[in-house]
Design a protein around this motif. Structure first.
Motif, PDB file in Angstrom:
ATOM      1  N   ASP A 178      -4.309   3.764   1.894  1.00  0.00           N
ATOM      2  CA  ASP A 178      -4.631   2.325   1.839  1.00  0.00           C
ATOM      3  C   ASP A 178      -4.503   1.754   0.435  1.00  0.00           C
ATOM      4  O   ASP A 178      -4.546   0.551   0.247  1.00  0.00           O
ATOM      5  CB  ASP A 178      -6.089   2.086   2.295  1.00  0.00           C
ATOM      6  N   LYS A 179      -4.408   2.637  -0.555  1.00  0.00           N
ATOM      7  CA  LYS A 179      -4.407   2.146  -1.941  1.00  0.00           C
ATOM      8  C   LYS A 179      -3.038   1.609  -2.347  1.00  0.00           C
ATOM      9  O   LYS A 179      -2.011   1.997  -1.787  1.00  0.00           O
ATOM     10  CB  LYS A 179      -4.815   3.271  -2.884  1.00  0.00           C
ATOM     11  N   HIS A 180      -3.051   0.769  -3.370  1.00  0.00           N
ATOM     12  CA  HIS A 180      -1.810   0.251  -3.951  1.00  0.00           C
ATOM     13  C   HIS A 180      -1.429   1.136  -5.138  1.00  0.00           C
ATOM     14  O   HIS A 180      -2.286   1.804  -5.717  1.00  0.00           O
ATOM     15  CB  HIS A 180      -2.002  -1.210  -4.380  1.00  0.00           C
ATOM     16  N   SER A 198       0.851  -1.199   0.000  1.00  0.00           N
ATOM     17  CA  SER A 198       0.000   0.000   0.000  1.00  0.00           C
ATOM     18  C   SER A 198       0.887   1.251   0.000  1.00  0.00           C
ATOM     19  O   SER A 198       2.092   1.171   0.267  1.00  0.00           O
ATOM     20  CB  SER A 198      -0.877   0.011   1.251  1.00  0.00           C
TER      21      SER A 198
END
Ligand SMILES: Nc1ncnc2c1ncn2[C@@H]1O[C@H](COP(=O)(O)OP(=O)(O)OP(=O)(O)O)[C@@H](O)[C@H]1O
Length: 253
Positions: A141-143, A104
């Protein structure tokens, strides 16, 4: 007088051993970067920019000459101490972001702190602080695959800055960005430079990006052949001056 964060003193780099043809990539190069300065390095392909960044980032060593970062002679620091020194003092921002795809944004940013063995609560605090400053706290939280180019570069910048380094080395940081994202990143770097007193050394081909710097070193055949300073000009005036000096067309202003 402001102290020097980087001192490059008569640095020469010659590639090739006895049998191969020798290439002098850096030729008796000297300059300093002072605390809080934003310095640009420009020069044609093959002029020695990558060689210089590799030496400053401790990945390579000069054939002759000396490099000091925050007063320490790099040739005197060895092995694990050198990687610790690099992790604490230098931040890196690359054109291709160099983020780890399976982590993340939060985990990417926290890598240098985890490598320092910092405890989790402190890591969380530092990652949130720098992410808020860079306006990416909502995407932690994102990739990387779920982020825009500009967001990826901000995550990469957060990773470079989270250790509060003395110097940030940036290699064409806007190269993969559209012009709006590039402008956002440059404004963010300039603001951190002024408000957090972070020194930045940025390699760029782009006069627009260079106009955010205080001073530009033009390199040719491994030597500085011209130095252009912003002084009290506005950024737009400096951009005009760079376009005239460098002779490239760029119409973003
Ligand atoms: N590992 C190497 N072995 C031999 N010669 C090299 C090596 N790396 C670079 N050179 C040579 O050193 C000189 C400087 O190269 P360098 O990569 O530093 O230039 P650059 O300014 O970063 O170029 P570009 O803008 O194309 O990336 C060039 O002549 C190059 O061919």
């Amino acid at each position: 007088m402001r102290t020097s964060v980087v001192t490059v003193d008569k640095v020469t780099k010659i590639y090739g051993n006895g049998k191969e043809e020798k290439t002098t990539a850096l030729n008796n190069l000297s300059f300093t970067v002072k605390a809080g300065e934003f310095v640009g390095i420009m020069g044609a392909s093959g002029s020695g920019k990558t060689t210089l960044l590799n030496i400053l980032s401790t990945l390579d060593t000069p054939t002759h000459g000396q490099v000091l970062i925050d007063g320490e002679d790099l040739s005197k620091i060895k092995g694990k101490k050198l990687s610790t020194f690099r992790g604490e003092k230098i931040g890196f921002i690359f054109q291709d972001f160099s983020l780890l795809d399976n982590l993340s944004a939060f985990d990417n940013i926290s890598i240098p702190l985890a490598l320092q063995g910092m405890d989790t609560d402190e890591i969380i605090q530092k990652v949130y602080d720098i992410s808020s400053r860079l306006g990416i706290h909502q995407v932690l939280d994102k990739h990387p695959a779920q982020l825009s180019g500009g967001q990826k570069q901000r995550v990469a910048s957060a990773r470079a800055l989270v250790t509060n380094p003395k110097i940030v080395l940036a290699d064409e940081p806007t190269g993969a960005l559209d012009s709006e994202s590039a402008k956002g990143l440059l404004e963010m770097l300039a603001s951190l430079n002024v408000h957090a007193n972070v020194s930045i050394l940025m390699v760029t081909h782009d006069p627009y990006s260079a106009s955010y710097c205080d001073r530009i070193l033009l390199i040719k055949d491994g030597k500085i052949f011209q130095e252009i300073t912003k002084e009290d000009q506005s950024r737009q005036e400096f951009h005009e001056k760079l376009l005239t000096s460098i002779g490239q067309l760029d119409r973003r202003d």
